[in-house]
Design a protein around this motif. Sequence first.
Motif, PDB file in Angstrom:
ATOM      1  N   ASP A 154      24.047  23.237  25.977  1.00 55.23           N
ATOM      2  CA  ASP A 154      25.391  22.720  25.707  1.00 55.23           C
ATOM      3  C   ASP A 154      25.379  21.294  25.180  1.00 55.23           C
ATOM      4  O   ASP A 154      26.387  20.821  24.639  1.00 55.23           O
ATOM      5  CB  ASP A 154      26.249  22.791  26.981  1.00 55.23           C
ATOM      6  N   ARG A 155      24.263  20.601  25.321  1.00 55.86           N
ATOM      7  CA  ARG A 155      24.153  19.225  24.847  1.00 55.86           C
ATOM      8  C   ARG A 155      23.498  19.130  23.472  1.00 55.86           C
ATOM      9  O   ARG A 155      23.395  18.026  22.919  1.00 55.86           O
ATOM     10  CB  ARG A 155      23.349  18.379  25.845  1.00 55.86           C
ATOM     11  N   LEU A 156      23.036  20.231  22.943  1.00 59.44           N
ATOM     12  CA  LEU A 156      22.383  20.213  21.634  1.00 59.44           C
ATOM     13  C   LEU A 156      23.392  19.930  20.535  1.00 59.44           C
ATOM     14  O   LEU A 156      24.530  20.389  20.581  1.00 59.44           O
ATOM     15  CB  LEU A 156      21.669  21.541  21.378  1.00 59.44           C
ATOM     16  N   ARG A 163      22.849  28.381  20.112  1.00 61.60           N
ATOM     17  CA  ARG A 163      22.788  29.841  20.223  1.00 61.60           C
ATOM     18  C   ARG A 163      21.364  30.347  20.416  1.00 61.60           C
ATOM     19  O   ARG A 163      21.145  31.304  21.165  1.00 61.60           O
ATOM     20  CB  ARG A 163      23.412  30.488  18.989  1.00 61.60           C
ATOM     21  N   VAL A 164      20.411  29.751  19.724  1.00 55.09           N
ATOM     22  CA  VAL A 164      19.044  30.292  19.765  1.00 55.09           C
ATOM     23  C   VAL A 164      18.172  29.638  20.823  1.00 55.09           C
ATOM     24  O   VAL A 164      17.054  30.102  21.065  1.00 55.09           O
ATOM     25  CB  VAL A 164      18.357  30.158  18.384  1.00 55.09           C
ATOM     26  N   PHE A 165      18.664  28.581  21.469  1.00 55.66           N
ATOM     27  CA  PHE A 165      17.801  27.832  22.381  1.00 55.66           C
ATOM     28  C   PHE A 165      17.248  28.700  23.505  1.00 55.66           C
ATOM     29  O   PHE A 165      16.052  28.661  23.791  1.00 55.66           O
ATOM     30  CB  PHE A 165      18.569  26.646  22.973  1.00 55.66           C
ATOM     31  N   PRO A 167      17.013  32.301  23.873  1.00 55.64           N
ATOM     32  CA  PRO A 167      16.099  33.395  23.522  1.00 55.64           C
ATOM     33  C   PRO A 167      14.902  32.999  22.682  1.00 55.64           C
ATOM     34  O   PRO A 167      13.817  33.568  22.837  1.00 55.64           O
ATOM     35  CB  PRO A 167      17.001  34.377  22.756  1.00 55.64           C
ATOM     36  N   LEU A 168      15.061  32.021  21.791  1.00 57.19           N
ATOM     37  CA  LEU A 168      13.986  31.726  20.842  1.00 57.19           C
ATOM     38  C   LEU A 168      13.124  30.540  21.260  1.00 57.19           C
ATOM     39  O   LEU A 168      11.976  30.429  20.824  1.00 57.19           O
ATOM     40  CB  LEU A 168      14.575  31.467  19.449  1.00 57.19           C
ATOM     41  N   VAL A 169      13.659  29.658  22.084  1.00 56.80           N
ATOM     42  CA  VAL A 169      12.906  28.466  22.476  1.00 56.80           C
ATOM     43  C   VAL A 169      12.436  28.544  23.933  1.00 56.80           C
ATOM     44  O   VAL A 169      11.246  28.436  24.207  1.00 56.80           O
ATOM     45  CB  VAL A 169      13.746  27.188  22.242  1.00 56.80           C
ATOM     46  N   VAL A 170      13.366  28.762  24.854  1.00 60.50           N
ATOM     47  CA  VAL A 170      12.982  28.772  26.271  1.00 60.50           C
ATOM     48  C   VAL A 170      12.188  30.026  26.624  1.00 60.50           C
ATOM     49  O   VAL A 170      11.110  29.946  27.228  1.00 60.50           O
ATOM     50  CB  VAL A 170      14.229  28.664  27.172  1.00 60.50           C
ATOM     51  N   ARG A 171      12.711  31.185  26.268  1.00 59.25           N
ATOM     52  CA  ARG A 171      12.055  32.429  26.694  1.00 59.25           C
ATOM     53  C   ARG A 171      10.684  32.627  26.067  1.00 59.25           C
ATOM     54  O   ARG A 171       9.868  33.407  26.585  1.00 59.25           O
ATOM     55  CB  ARG A 171      12.950  33.631  26.364  1.00 59.25           C
ATOM     56  N   THR A 172      10.396  31.954  24.974  1.00 60.93           N
ATOM     57  CA  THR A 172       9.087  32.093  24.324  1.00 60.93           C
ATOM     58  C   THR A 172       8.109  30.999  24.738  1.00 60.93           C
ATOM     59  O   THR A 172       6.988  30.952  24.237  1.00 60.93           O
ATOM     60  CB  THR A 172       9.243  32.057  22.793  1.00 60.93           C
ATOM     61  N   ALA A 173       8.515  30.115  25.652  1.00 62.07           N
ATOM     62  CA  ALA A 173       7.627  29.029  26.085  1.00 62.07           C
ATOM     63  C   ALA A 173       6.494  29.577  26.956  1.00 62.07           C
ATOM     64  O   ALA A 173       6.658  30.590  27.639  1.00 62.07           O
ATOM     65  CB  ALA A 173       8.424  27.992  26.869  1.00 62.07           C
ATOM     66  N   PRO A 174       5.346  28.907  26.956  1.00 62.59           N
ATOM     67  CA  PRO A 174       4.232  29.381  27.791  1.00 62.59           C
ATOM     68  C   PRO A 174       4.574  29.237  29.266  1.00 62.59           C
ATOM     69  O   PRO A 174       4.995  28.165  29.711  1.00 62.59           O
ATOM     70  CB  PRO A 174       3.071  28.467  27.388  1.00 62.59           C
ATOM     71  N   ILE A 198      17.989  21.052  37.317  1.00 56.87           N
ATOM     72  CA  ILE A 198      19.050  20.881  36.319  1.00 56.87           C
ATOM     73  C   ILE A 198      18.619  21.388  34.951  1.00 56.87           C
ATOM     74  O   ILE A 198      19.309  22.197  34.326  1.00 56.87           O
ATOM     75  CB  ILE A 198      19.462  19.396  36.228  1.00 56.87           C
ATOM     76  N   GLN A 199      17.496  20.895  34.460  1.00 58.07           N
ATOM     77  CA  GLN A 199      17.013  21.272  33.138  1.00 58.07           C
ATOM     78  C   GLN A 199      16.111  22.510  33.216  1.00 58.07           C
ATOM     79  O   GLN A 199      15.482  22.765  34.247  1.00 58.07           O
ATOM     80  CB  GLN A 199      16.233  20.109  32.525  1.00 58.07           C
ATOM     81  N   PRO A 200      16.003  23.285  32.125  1.00 58.41           N
ATOM     82  CA  PRO A 200      15.164  24.485  32.134  1.00 58.41           C
ATOM     83  C   PRO A 200      13.694  24.172  31.905  1.00 58.41           C
ATOM     84  O   PRO A 200      13.064  24.628  30.950  1.00 58.41           O
ATOM     85  CB  PRO A 200      15.755  25.307  30.984  1.00 58.41           C
ATOM     86  N   VAL A 201      13.137  23.352  32.793  1.00 56.36           N
ATOM     87  CA  VAL A 201      11.727  22.961  32.705  1.00 56.36           C
ATOM     88  C   VAL A 201      11.085  23.113  34.081  1.00 56.36           C
ATOM     89  O   VAL A 201      11.764  23.133  35.100  1.00 56.36           O
ATOM     90  CB  VAL A 201      11.542  21.508  32.205  1.00 56.36           C
ATOM     91  N   TYR A 202       9.762  23.232  34.071  1.00 56.85           N
ATOM     92  CA  TYR A 202       9.001  23.117  35.313  1.00 56.85           C
ATOM     93  C   TYR A 202       8.181  21.832  35.262  1.00 56.85           C
ATOM     94  O   TYR A 202       7.867  21.309  34.189  1.00 56.85           O
ATOM     95  CB  TYR A 202       8.110  24.335  35.560  1.00 56.85           C
TER      96      TYR A 202
END
Length: 207
Positions: A154-156, A163-165, A167-174, A198-202
Amino acid sequence: MYIPFLDWLLYRHPFEGGSARRYASDERPAFGDLDDRLLDGLAPELAGEAKRLLDLGCGPATFARRAAARFPALTVIAVEPSREFARPGVVRAAGEALPLAARSIDVAICLSSIRHVRDRAATLRELRRVVRGLAVIVELDPSADRRRIANHADRLGSPILRRVFGPLVVRTAPPAEAILTLARDAGFTLRALRADPIQPVYRMELA
């Protein structure tokens, strides 16, 4: 879903040209207060005996500048392979061949950068060579829930990126397990692994 072919095709290289400019203006700010929260967690080391912090794959050097401002006694070494992000105070070098002496770094961080190096195993071996203290890997978490993804998306700045963040960026991360296997092969041991609330990171802490 982690798809190695897409990972290699889309992400195993630094940002250059327009993609670098978009990252700096539209994508990097979407991490919000993550830099400060990471620095809060690292404060015992950075305000203690640590003297040298490595920001590997620093991009526009956002984290490096914030670390230097909050811990003025710390020497912050920002390393980035991209021509676009080469600037005074940034060492242009690849993670696979760091121009640093063995055991010369107290704390190292890779903030959303380990997925962009061409050879992750070699980069982790180089980190093991130069780091005498703590190495922190912060990377997009393909198992992140929709709330954490939305907190970033939502901040992009771009509607297309929003829209693509997921499925195309997060879900394809190692996934963390893949990076941890490489880190252990490089000689690291796991100190902690946790999902950011908060953020989608580990956040993976290696010693």
